[in-house]
Scaffold this motif. Structure first.
Motif, mmCIF file in Angstrom:
data_model
loop_
_atom_site.group_PDB
_atom_site.id
_atom_site.type_symbol
_atom_site.label_atom_id
_atom_site.label_comp_id
_atom_site.label_asym_id
_atom_site.label_seq_id
_atom_site.Cartn_x
_atom_site.Cartn_y
_atom_site.Cartn_z
ATOM 1 N N SER A 1 2.794 8.561 -5.672
ATOM 2 C CA SER A 1 3.929 9.104 -4.932
ATOM 3 C C SER A 1 5.162 8.986 -5.815
ATOM 4 C CB SER A 1 4.119 8.352 -3.610
ATOM 5 O OG SER A 1 3.039 8.596 -2.739
ATOM 6 N N ILE B 1 7.084 6.703 3.800
ATOM 7 C CA ILE B 1 6.525 6.991 2.480
ATOM 8 C C ILE B 1 7.643 6.870 1.446
ATOM 9 C CG2 ILE B 1 5.403 8.696 1.009
ATOM 10 C CD1 ILE B 1 4.164 9.911 3.510
ATOM 11 N N ILE C 1 -2.363 11.279 -1.373
ATOM 12 C CA ILE C 1 -3.287 11.403 -0.249
ATOM 13 C C ILE C 1 -4.504 10.500 -0.458
ATOM 14 C CG2 ILE C 1 -2.540 13.730 0.342
ATOM 15 C CD1 ILE C 1 -5.086 14.780 -1.081
ATOM 16 N N THR C 2 -4.562 9.847 -1.601
ATOM 17 C CA THR C 2 -5.586 8.851 -1.929
ATOM 18 C C THR C 2 -5.031 7.983 -3.042
ATOM 19 O OG1 THR C 2 -7.866 8.491 -2.687
ATOM 20 C CG2 THR C 2 -6.717 10.394 -3.575
ATOM 21 N N ASP C 3 -5.544 6.775 -3.162
ATOM 22 C CA ASP C 3 -5.042 5.848 -4.175
ATOM 23 C C ASP C 3 -6.004 5.683 -5.338
ATOM 24 O OD1 ASP C 3 -2.712 5.247 -2.664
ATOM 25 O OD2 ASP C 3 -3.897 3.873 -1.431
ATOM 26 N N ALA D 1 -10.555 14.271 -0.133
ATOM 27 C CA ALA D 1 -9.311 13.658 0.332
ATOM 28 C C ALA D 1 -8.344 14.692 0.891
ATOM 29 C CB ALA D 1 -8.647 12.887 -0.812
ATOM 30 N N SER E 1 -8.722 14.869 4.620
ATOM 31 C CA SER E 1 -8.887 13.552 5.225
ATOM 32 C C SER E 1 -7.777 13.261 6.232
ATOM 33 C CB SER E 1 -8.864 12.488 4.130
ATOM 34 O OG SER E 1 -7.563 12.414 3.547
ATOM 35 N N ARG F 1 -5.675 10.864 6.107
ATOM 36 C CA ARG F 1 -4.446 10.552 5.361
ATOM 37 C C ARG F 1 -3.754 11.830 4.920
ATOM 38 N NH1 ARG F 1 -3.681 6.415 0.177
ATOM 39 N NH2 ARG F 1 -1.483 6.920 -0.207
ATOM 40 N N ASP G 1 -1.712 13.126 7.812
ATOM 41 C CA ASP G 1 -0.467 12.386 7.997
ATOM 42 C C ASP G 1 0.550 12.754 6.923
ATOM 43 O OD1 ASP G 1 -1.644 11.126 10.152
ATOM 44 O OD2 ASP G 1 -2.188 9.318 9.030
ATOM 45 N N THR G 2 0.084 12.888 5.689
ATOM 46 C CA THR G 2 0.977 13.268 4.593
ATOM 47 C C THR G 2 1.549 14.659 4.827
ATOM 48 O OG1 THR G 2 -0.230 11.900 3.002
ATOM 49 C CG2 THR G 2 1.117 13.676 2.106
#
Length: 371
Positions: A140, A282, A314-316, A328, A331, A333, A336-337
């Motif tokens: 991010s 975020i 959206i993923t780490d 992802a 997904s 997440r 939400d993003t």
């Protein structure tokens, strides 16, 4: 509705300049909301603009919707399209026509083809005060460290011969191409940060008992800035000419893609976007020094108008352009993003339209970047 759009795009990936279902879905939603839609912009069947309001100021929200062959939406363009759509629809509901113009710009073929390059050259962004988009990622960051890039075809013409019967009468074109790879490897050791040349052999002969009279390679060039890319292009040409002279072959160097310029971030607008996004929990940070995340045709847009291209995770784990990232992009997440960035894009666009001081500061910084 936005999540349904994102999932629909994700389920039916389409590729460069063939995103017909995606363009139809997005323009349909915009048209139903009252936007004035123009399809086939800049002579690209899957490009479009959709406008609401009129005059100045004007803000553009950028929608990407092409996928990657074999990987689907492994770069998350389904989310980029849905976020740009959602921000445009939100602005349409809260702003009256006197506030200026909101334009959603549908840009095909970011992954290969450069729809935004064509749109810039066609004047799509003339008169626009800011161009806004986001990109899903594994980090991010407030801004995107995107390099300049271009591809070249290099071909060598030699003379065919039998490798044992009369080898001295042949000029091995493949040998010349291999030597070019060796020279470029040596060159790479002294190139500046972010500059590199990556090549593949696309033609290297037809049989082992014939000295190849033709060999061809495709080379991708990247550099931190557009000026550095110009220097790198000159070095590729010089290396090719030197190899051709040394091997008594004839060389051709031909550009095969549109040139992506490096991205010039509008710090003024990126900071405003980050402030709005922080309200959703975020937090964006500056990019890690020395880390570069590829190239994009948003760079060409940023040469004309103040632009933002933040990355929002959206993923780490892993990286984009992988099957895992494609998963992802659909997904929880990612959902939400999408909600968070859509609101932040809409708020940033509203700020551009309503705040003359913000526009002036963004343009002042933009002109300084050009010099």
């Amino acid at each position: 509705m936005l999540w349904e759009v994102a999932l629909s795009l994700h389920a039916e990936p389409e590729y460069a300049f063939a995103e017909h279902r995606a363009a139809a879905l997005l323009t349909g939603e915009l048209e139903r909301a009252g936007f004035a839609v123009e399809r086939g912009v800049a002579d690209m069947p899957t490009a479009f603009t959709a406008r609401t309001g009129h005059g100045h100021p004007a803000v553009a929200l950028l929608l990407e919707y092409d996928a990657l062959p074999g990987l689907g939406h492994a770069c998350g363009h389904n989310l980029i399209a849905a976020a740009g759509l959602g921000a445009a629809l939100a602005l349409n509901t809260v702003l009256d026509g006197s506030a200026g113009c909101v334009m959603a710009v549908g840009s095909p073929a970011e992954e290969g083809g450069g729809g935004k390059v064509v749109e810039v050259e066609a004047g799509v962004f003339d008169g626009v005060d800011a161009a806004l988009m986001f990109h899903p990622g594994v980090c991010s960051w407030t801004r995107a460290p995107l390099t300049a890039s271009v591809q070249y075809r290099v071909a060598f013409h030699g003379r065919a011969a039998h490798p044992t019967g009369n080898p001295a009468e042949g000029n091995d074109a493949l040998l010349a191409l291999v030597e070019l790879f060796n020279v470029l490897t040596a060159l790479g050791r002294r190139l500046p940060e972010a500059s590199h040349i990556q090549g593949i052999i696309t033609a290297g002969g037809t049989a082992t008992n014939i000295v190849p009279d033709y060999a061809e390679g495709l080379f991708g060039l990247r550099a931190e800035t557009s000026r550095a890319l110009g220097d790198l292009t000159g070095q590729l040409r010089a290396c090719t000419e030197g190899v051709a002279l040394a091997t008594d072959t004839r060389a051709e160097v031909e550009r095969t893609t549109l040139r992506y310029e490096h991205f010039r971030d509008s710090g003024v607008l990126s900071e405003r976007f980050a402030e709005h996004l922080s309200r959703t929990g975020i937090a964006l940070t500056p990019p890690v020094p020395g880390v570069y995340l590829g190239s994009s045709d948003i760079g060409n847009v940023s040469t004309r108008v103040p632009a933002i291209h933040p990355f929002v995770a959206i993923t780490d784990e892993g990286s984009d352009h992988t099957p895992e990232f494609a998963a992802a992009a659909a997904s929880p997440r990612a959902r939400d993003t999408l909600v968070a960035v859509t609101g932040a894009l809409a708020c940033t666009a509203a700020d551009v339209l309503s705040n003359a001081d913000l526009r002036e500061r963004a343009w002042t910084r933009h002109r300084q970047e050009d010099h």
